[in-house]
Design a protein around this motif. Structure first.
Motif, PDB file in Angstrom:
ATOM      1  N   UNK A   8      36.370  41.193  34.376  1.00 30.25           N
ATOM      2  CA  UNK A   8      35.730  39.934  34.772  1.00 30.25           C
ATOM      3  C   UNK A   8      35.199  40.053  36.198  1.00 30.25           C
ATOM      4  N   UNK A   9      35.993  40.688  37.052  1.00 31.55           N
ATOM      5  CA  UNK A   9      35.570  40.872  38.440  1.00 31.55           C
ATOM      6  C   UNK A   9      34.306  41.730  38.519  1.00 31.55           C
ATOM      7  N   UNK A  10      34.253  42.791  37.741  1.00 31.70           N
ATOM      8  CA  UNK A  10      33.078  43.663  37.763  1.00 31.70           C
ATOM      9  C   UNK A  10      31.828  42.906  37.348  1.00 31.70           C
ATOM     10  N   UNK A  12      30.737  50.874  36.992  1.00 33.19           N
ATOM     11  CA  UNK A  12      30.869  50.705  35.540  1.00 33.19           C
ATOM     12  C   UNK A  12      29.980  49.571  35.050  1.00 33.19           C
ATOM     13  N   UNK A  13      29.778  48.555  35.894  1.00 36.44           N
ATOM     14  CA  UNK A  13      28.929  47.424  35.554  1.00 36.44           C
ATOM     15  C   UNK A  13      27.508  47.604  36.068  1.00 36.44           C
ATOM     16  N   UNK A  15      23.508  51.390  31.529  1.00 36.46           N
ATOM     17  CA  UNK A  15      23.891  52.216  30.383  1.00 36.46           C
ATOM     18  C   UNK A  15      24.454  51.346  29.279  1.00 36.46           C
ATOM     19  N   UNK A  16      24.157  51.642  28.037  1.00 36.78           N
ATOM     20  CA  UNK A  16      24.578  50.773  26.926  1.00 36.78           C
ATOM     21  C   UNK A  16      26.076  50.784  26.663  1.00 36.78           C
ATOM     22  N   UNK A  17      26.728  51.924  26.883  1.00 37.10           N
ATOM     23  CA  UNK A  17      28.148  52.023  26.553  1.00 37.10           C
ATOM     24  C   UNK A  17      29.003  51.347  27.603  1.00 37.10           C
ATOM     25  N   UNK A  18      28.790  51.680  28.868  1.00 39.76           N
ATOM     26  CA  UNK A  18      29.649  51.150  29.921  1.00 39.76           C
ATOM     27  C   UNK A  18      29.540  49.633  30.045  1.00 39.76           C
ATOM     28  N   UNK A  19      28.320  49.113  30.073  1.00 37.23           N
ATOM     29  CA  UNK A  19      28.165  47.661  30.239  1.00 37.23           C
ATOM     30  C   UNK A  19      28.675  46.896  29.025  1.00 37.23           C
ATOM     31  N   UNK A  20      28.468  47.458  27.849  1.00 40.25           N
ATOM     32  CA  UNK A  20      28.952  46.798  26.637  1.00 40.25           C
ATOM     33  C   UNK A  20      30.475  46.743  26.627  1.00 40.25           C
ATOM     34  N   UNK A  63      31.177  39.894  37.841  1.00 37.91           N
ATOM     35  CA  UNK A  63      30.787  38.988  38.932  1.00 37.91           C
ATOM     36  C   UNK A  63      30.349  39.766  40.178  1.00 37.91           C
ATOM     37  N   UNK A  64      30.324  41.082  40.080  1.00 38.96           N
ATOM     38  CA  UNK A  64      29.972  41.886  41.254  1.00 38.96           C
ATOM     39  C   UNK A  64      31.077  41.929  42.274  1.00 38.96           C
ATOM     40  N   UNK A  65      32.335  41.861  41.820  1.00 38.63           N
ATOM     41  CA  UNK A  65      33.469  41.788  42.736  1.00 38.63           C
ATOM     42  C   UNK A  65      34.433  42.953  42.574  1.00 38.63           C
ATOM     43  N   UNK A  66      33.884  44.124  42.221  1.00 36.79           N
ATOM     44  CA  UNK A  66      34.711  45.327  42.232  1.00 36.79           C
ATOM     45  C   UNK A  66      34.986  45.725  43.668  1.00 36.79           C
TER      46      UNK A  66
END
Length: 340
Positions: free
Chosen positions: A257-259, A272-273, A277-282, A261-264
């Motif tokens: 959830x944090x990723x 990862x977010x 790329x289709x795999x990582x974001x999915x 929101x751009x909060x990694x």
């Protein structure tokens, strides 16, 4: 545990075993019942020591999960990360990724001492790392409790050079992470799932200042607050920042959830977010929306990781009586081999 819970565990274990078997990494002597006859106390002893350690310090759960990861990525899951400096051995504890960072060694020592008393020269340090990782994650929220495969023997050397080469760094791009995981037989699904261990634990503010406060295309307000929380790039190693600001000591899916929101906290997480790329974001989206999917995949990927480069041949490994040192030549090893 009720019948429904037990059924869920069995189903999860079958899925995990099939997933590992499909890539040809399961070894004949690496099984969930390896110690059922030779040291059935392993389960109660490790669980009790993990409970005590986490009660004293919640952060310890994350540290012990990380130890298993950092062991397996260097020479395979052979307990090499536990070795201290000795003649002919440069400890991995002082590699770039582990120095002033890897921790939990006294807890492993305590578990090993208890097991040596109950079942002398029977349980390997590499196997202790695997079950300690599982019990640590479960202790702070991972459900259900998955089976651990046993039968690893301990290596007789360490490699600081390989630790520096193969342990992923906080500044890694997604492409670098993919290559890093692929080198040990892990795919993108494993990468995203295992990264979820960062839903618990802490990171040094020094690393946050070096890498985390200026990640592009992320939550600017969050970055500004993070910069205030870690105001100085030269702070000492004891100043820490939670990897998950909301539930830092609970194993859950807030990391994803944090990723979204751009909060990694660090770039290797946020990539990862942010990487197209289709795999990582999915997967990040799926795990953020469905905690149960993350909780299913994490054990599967952990079991798969736990099979990297394992030593099962008696002539190539040993059961260390002290996880910090290779057994001396004068010690005649009397290993109890579990019967199936």
């Amino acid at each position: 545990m009720g019948s429904t819970g037990a059924g869920a565990v069995v189903g999860l274990c079958l899925l995990a075993l099939m997933a590992v078997a499909s890539i040809g990494l399961v070894h004949a002597t690496l099984t969930p019942n390896f110690y059922d006859r030779s040291c059935p106390q392993i389960y109660s002893i490790v669980k009790a020591e993990i409970k005590k350690a986490v009660k004293v310090e919640k952060r310890m759960a994350a540290s012990l999960v990380r130890l298993h990861f950092h062991d397996c990525f260097v020479q395979g899951c052979d307990g090499s990360i536990l070795l201290d400096n000795a003649p002919g051995i440069l400890s991995e504890k002082f590699s770039l990724a582990n120095n002033n960072s890897a921790r939990g060694f006294p807890v492993i020592d305590t578990i090993k001492a208890a097991l040596e008393k109950a079942c002398p020269r029977t349980v390997s340090c590499a196997d202790i790392l695997a079950i300690a990782s599982r019990d640590s994650a479960v202790e702070v929220g991972l459900t259900p409790e998955y089976q651990v495969l046993f039968g690893r023997r301990d290596g007789t050397n360490a490699s600081r050079e390989l630790a520096d080469k193969f342990l992923p760094g906080p500044q890694f791009t997604y492409e670098q992470l993919k290559q890093n995981f692929s080198a040990v037989g892990l795919n993108e699904t494993d990468l995203v799932a295992l990264s979820g261990a960062h839903t618990i634990g802490r990171v040094r503010c020094q690393l946050v200042r070096l890498f985390g406060v200026n990640i592009p295309d992320t939550n600017a307000e969050f970055r500004a607050n993070l910069s205030k929380a870690c105001p100085n790039a030269s702070v000492d190693f004891s100043v820490l920042q939670n990897l998950d600001l909301k539930t830092p000591d609970k194993f859950d899916n807030n990391y994803y959830k944090n990723l979204r929101r751009g909060e990694g906290i660090i770039p290797s997480d946020q990539t990862l977010q942010n990487t197209d790329g289709p795999i990582n974001r999915a997967l990040v989206k799926d795990f953020a929306q469905n905690q149960e999917n993350f909780f299913k995949q994490f054990p599967i990927s952990t079991i798969k990781m736990g099979n990297i480069g394992v030593i099962t041949d008696r002539s190539k490994g040993q059961i260390r009586v002290n996880c910090r040192f290779v057994n001396p030549p004068s010690l005649i090893e009397q290993v109890l081999v579990a019967s199936e």
